[in-house]
Design a protein around this motif. Sequence first.
Motif, PDB file in Angstrom:
ATOM      1  N   VAL A  27       0.945  -1.200   0.113  1.00 21.78           N
ATOM      2  CA  VAL A  27       0.036  -0.068  -0.010  1.00 21.78           C
ATOM      3  C   VAL A  27       0.904   1.143   0.019  1.00 21.78           C
ATOM      4  N   THR A  28       1.016   2.019  -1.195  1.00 19.18           N
ATOM      5  CA  THR A  28       1.994   2.920  -1.392  1.00 19.18           C
ATOM      6  C   THR A  28       1.172   4.267  -1.179  1.00 19.18           C
ATOM      7  N   GLN A  29       2.015   5.335  -0.828  1.00 20.46           N
ATOM      8  CA  GLN A  29       1.312   6.843  -0.572  1.00 20.46           C
ATOM      9  C   GLN A  29       0.784   6.979  -2.094  1.00 20.46           C
ATOM     10  N   GLU A  30       1.218   6.788  -3.194  1.00 20.38           N
ATOM     11  CA  GLU A  30       0.444   6.843  -4.474  1.00 20.38           C
ATOM     12  C   GLU A  30      -1.024   6.327  -4.493  1.00 20.38           C
ATOM     13  N   VAL A  61      -1.910   6.613   6.715  1.00 25.82           N
ATOM     14  CA  VAL A  61      -2.294   5.518   6.684  1.00 25.82           C
ATOM     15  C   VAL A  61      -3.390   5.279   5.665  1.00 25.82           C
ATOM     16  N   ALA A  62      -3.626   4.140   5.157  1.00 27.76           N
ATOM     17  CA  ALA A  62      -4.738   3.938   4.041  1.00 27.76           C
ATOM     18  C   ALA A  62      -6.119   4.206   4.645  1.00 27.76           C
ATOM     19  N   HIS A  63      -6.861   4.750   3.813  1.00 27.74           N
ATOM     20  CA  HIS A  63      -8.755   4.706   4.202  1.00 27.74           C
ATOM     21  C   HIS A  63      -8.884   3.387   4.482  1.00 27.74           C
ATOM     22  N   SER A 105       2.930  -0.806   4.237  1.00 27.89           N
ATOM     23  CA  SER A 105       2.592  -1.696   4.495  1.00 27.89           C
ATOM     24  C   SER A 105       2.364  -2.838   3.414  1.00 27.89           C
ATOM     25  N   ARG A 106       2.350  -4.083   3.826  1.00 24.75           N
ATOM     26  CA  ARG A 106       1.980  -5.137   2.699  1.00 24.75           C
ATOM     27  C   ARG A 106       0.464  -5.827   3.202  1.00 24.75           C
ATOM     28  N   ILE A 107      -0.154  -6.271   2.596  1.00 25.13           N
ATOM     29  CA  ILE A 107      -1.491  -6.663   2.965  1.00 25.13           C
ATOM     30  C   ILE A 107      -1.771  -8.016   1.944  1.00 25.13           C
ATOM     31  N   ARG A 108      -2.418  -8.746   2.583  1.00 24.61           N
ATOM     32  CA  ARG A 108      -2.904 -10.022   1.720  1.00 24.61           C
ATOM     33  C   ARG A 108      -4.290 -10.327   2.268  1.00 24.61           C
ATOM     34  N   LEU A 109      -4.764 -11.339   1.652  1.00 26.65           N
ATOM     35  CA  LEU A 109      -6.072 -11.879   1.840  1.00 26.65           C
ATOM     36  C   LEU A 109      -6.184 -13.157   2.243  1.00 26.65           C
TER      37      LEU A 109
END
Length: 151
Positions: A27-30, A61-63, A105-109
């Motif tokens: 999850v990047t700032q872009e 932080v991401a929405h 951060s990196r996320i996964r499902l």
Amino acid sequence: MAITVNGVDDLRKLAGGDLGTSEWIEVTQERIDTFADATGDHQWIHVDTEKAAQGPFGATVAHGYLTLSLFIPLFTELLDVRGVTTKVNYGLDKVRFPSPVRVGSRIRLVGRLAGVEDVPGGVQITVDDTIEIEGAQKPAAELRSLSRLYA
């Protein structure tokens, strides 16, 4: 790699079972800024890197809804149902955001097929989903998703 099933009869056999885990995505700032522009939500905790560095999370932080929107591309890595003509998101029964997703951060499902039930013209699947944050104790999101598949 996605579990591939051929039609709803094979899908029913997976009910109650794990669907596996997606790959990690960053999850990047872009990505956060693009989502802010698309939704008009430019709250400083998302887009002001200097102010957010001094804020409660130590970074932007991401929405929560950005995290939620990433569910779809992550889910396509878990399950591929062939032999149906239409797949639609029907809704969500529950969504919680236990932990913020800090920029970088990196996320996964992780998914589990909770159920498959008949609806007119097709089936509805219920999936219990967790969006994990790499290295974090709490997940970014926990949700129960509903999708409809039509033959």
